[in-house]
Design an enzyme around this catalytic site. Sequence first.
Site, short mmCIF file in Angstrom:
data_model
loop_
_atom_site.label_atom_id
_atom_site.label_comp_id
_atom_site.label_asym_id
_atom_site.label_seq_id
_atom_site.Cartn_x
_atom_site.Cartn_y
_atom_site.Cartn_z
N HIS A 268 5.10 -14.61 -2.68
CA HIS A 268 4.51 -13.32 -2.30
C HIS A 268 5.57 -12.23 -2.17
O HIS A 268 5.42 -11.11 -2.68
CB HIS A 268 3.81 -13.53 -0.95
CG HIS A 268 2.74 -12.54 -0.68
ND1 HIS A 268 2.98 -11.37 -0.01
CD2 HIS A 268 1.41 -12.54 -1.01
CE1 HIS A 268 1.85 -10.70 0.09
NE2 HIS A 268 0.89 -11.37 -0.51
N LEU B 215 9.78 -6.11 4.37
CA LEU B 215 9.33 -7.35 3.73
C LEU B 215 10.29 -8.46 4.14
O LEU B 215 11.51 -8.31 4.00
CB LEU B 215 9.33 -7.17 2.22
CG LEU B 215 8.19 -6.28 1.69
CD1 LEU B 215 8.56 -5.63 0.38
CD2 LEU B 215 6.92 -7.10 1.56
N GLU C 209 0.81 -1.22 0.00
CA GLU C 209 0.00 0.00 0.00
C GLU C 209 0.85 1.27 0.00
O GLU C 209 0.31 2.39 -0.13
CB GLU C 209 -0.92 0.01 1.23
CG GLU C 209 -2.14 -0.89 1.13
CD GLU C 209 -1.82 -2.38 1.18
OE1 GLU C 209 -0.99 -2.78 2.02
OE2 GLU C 209 -2.37 -3.15 0.36
N ARG D 264 19.27 -4.57 10.20
CA ARG D 264 19.18 -3.34 9.39
C ARG D 264 18.32 -2.27 10.05
O ARG D 264 18.19 -1.15 9.52
CB ARG D 264 18.68 -3.67 7.98
CG ARG D 264 19.80 -4.26 7.14
CD ARG D 264 19.36 -5.17 6.05
NE ARG D 264 20.49 -5.81 5.39
CZ ARG D 264 21.19 -6.83 5.88
NH1 ARG D 264 20.88 -7.35 7.08
NH2 ARG D 264 22.22 -7.34 5.23
C1 DLZ Z 1 0.56 -10.29 2.90
C2 DLZ Z 1 1.88 -9.79 3.33
C3 DLZ Z 1 2.93 -10.68 3.59
C4 DLZ Z 1 2.77 -12.17 3.46
N1 DLZ Z 1 4.14 -10.25 4.02
C5 DLZ Z 1 4.33 -8.92 4.17
C6 DLZ Z 1 5.60 -8.44 4.61
O1 DLZ Z 1 6.54 -9.17 4.93
N2 DLZ Z 1 5.74 -7.09 4.72
C7 DLZ Z 1 4.74 -6.21 4.40
O2 DLZ Z 1 4.96 -4.99 4.50
N3 DLZ Z 1 3.54 -6.65 4.00
C8 DLZ Z 1 3.31 -7.97 3.88
N4 DLZ Z 1 2.08 -8.42 3.48
C9 DLZ Z 1 0.97 -7.45 3.28
C10 DLZ Z 1 0.96 -6.79 1.90
O3 DLZ Z 1 1.97 -5.81 1.80
C11 DLZ Z 1 -0.40 -6.07 1.68
O4 DLZ Z 1 -0.68 -5.23 2.77
C12 DLZ Z 1 -1.55 -7.04 1.51
O5 DLZ Z 1 -1.28 -7.98 0.51
C13 DLZ Z 1 -2.86 -6.29 1.17
O6 DLZ Z 1 -2.72 -5.60 -0.07
#
Ligand code: DLZ
Length: 213
Positions: free
Chosen positions: A137, A130, A65, A176
């Site tokens: 994903h 992430l 987002e 980090r």
């Molecule tokens: C779904 C998801 C997953 C599995 N992992 C992360 C992550 O490690 N870091 C992150 O910022 N967001 C993750 N998300 C959520 C997605 O970024 C997003 O918010 C959803 O797929 C809804 O669009």
Amino acid sequence: MSDSIKGPAPPPATLDGSPLRVAIVHSRWNKSVIDALVAGTIAKLKETGVKEANIVVQSVPGSFELPLACSKLTVPRMISGSHVQAGATATDLLGGLTSLNPNSRTSTPAPQVVTMPHQPFDAIIAIGVLIKGSTMHFEYICESVSHALMRVQLDTGVPVIFGVLTALTDDQALERAGIGRGASKGHNHGEDWALAAVEMASQSRKWAEGKFN
Ligand code: DLZ
């Protein structure tokens, strides 16, 4: 002392954040890491002189987002043929658009230049964490978010700082953010993002005025 050659060299001039307005948009996934990164970013922004009142923090659910949120925090430079300059307000933009109404009794309007007092934000720092899981994903989000954040800054001319950690393990992410679990706590990359934001915001202001020294 480390023998590593990695990392940013110092900026060419002393950074002065005192005239700048900076937005931080962070995701809420992997919150402990996010909290440390946001705190490190804010502390370093203040160190360069950015005033607390000029630091605006917004959050979004996840990293995916971030680009839309960053885009919403910028002002479009051009709307339907009207040139809109930095700092436009919604009322000003609507005012510019009413002259394009086909039912208007006036003849075809000339493109308008709407001059606004200031750009809401001189830079936006997008912060996300992430961490790779067992599916694809991670790859999809890393790829799309990095491309989209680049697009926001190129489309709007507002520097968008890439504060998204793309870690293969929890430990990589923690280190980090300066909160590593091992002997070394690591380094808080939020500090580097703050410096990049102040440098790019200051340089962008100068370049826009045709100054190159
Ligand atoms: C779904 C998801 C997953 C599995 N992992 C992360 C992550 O490690 N870091 C992150 O910022 N967001 C993750 N998300 C959520 C997605 O970024 C997003 O918010 C959803 O797929 C809804 O669009």
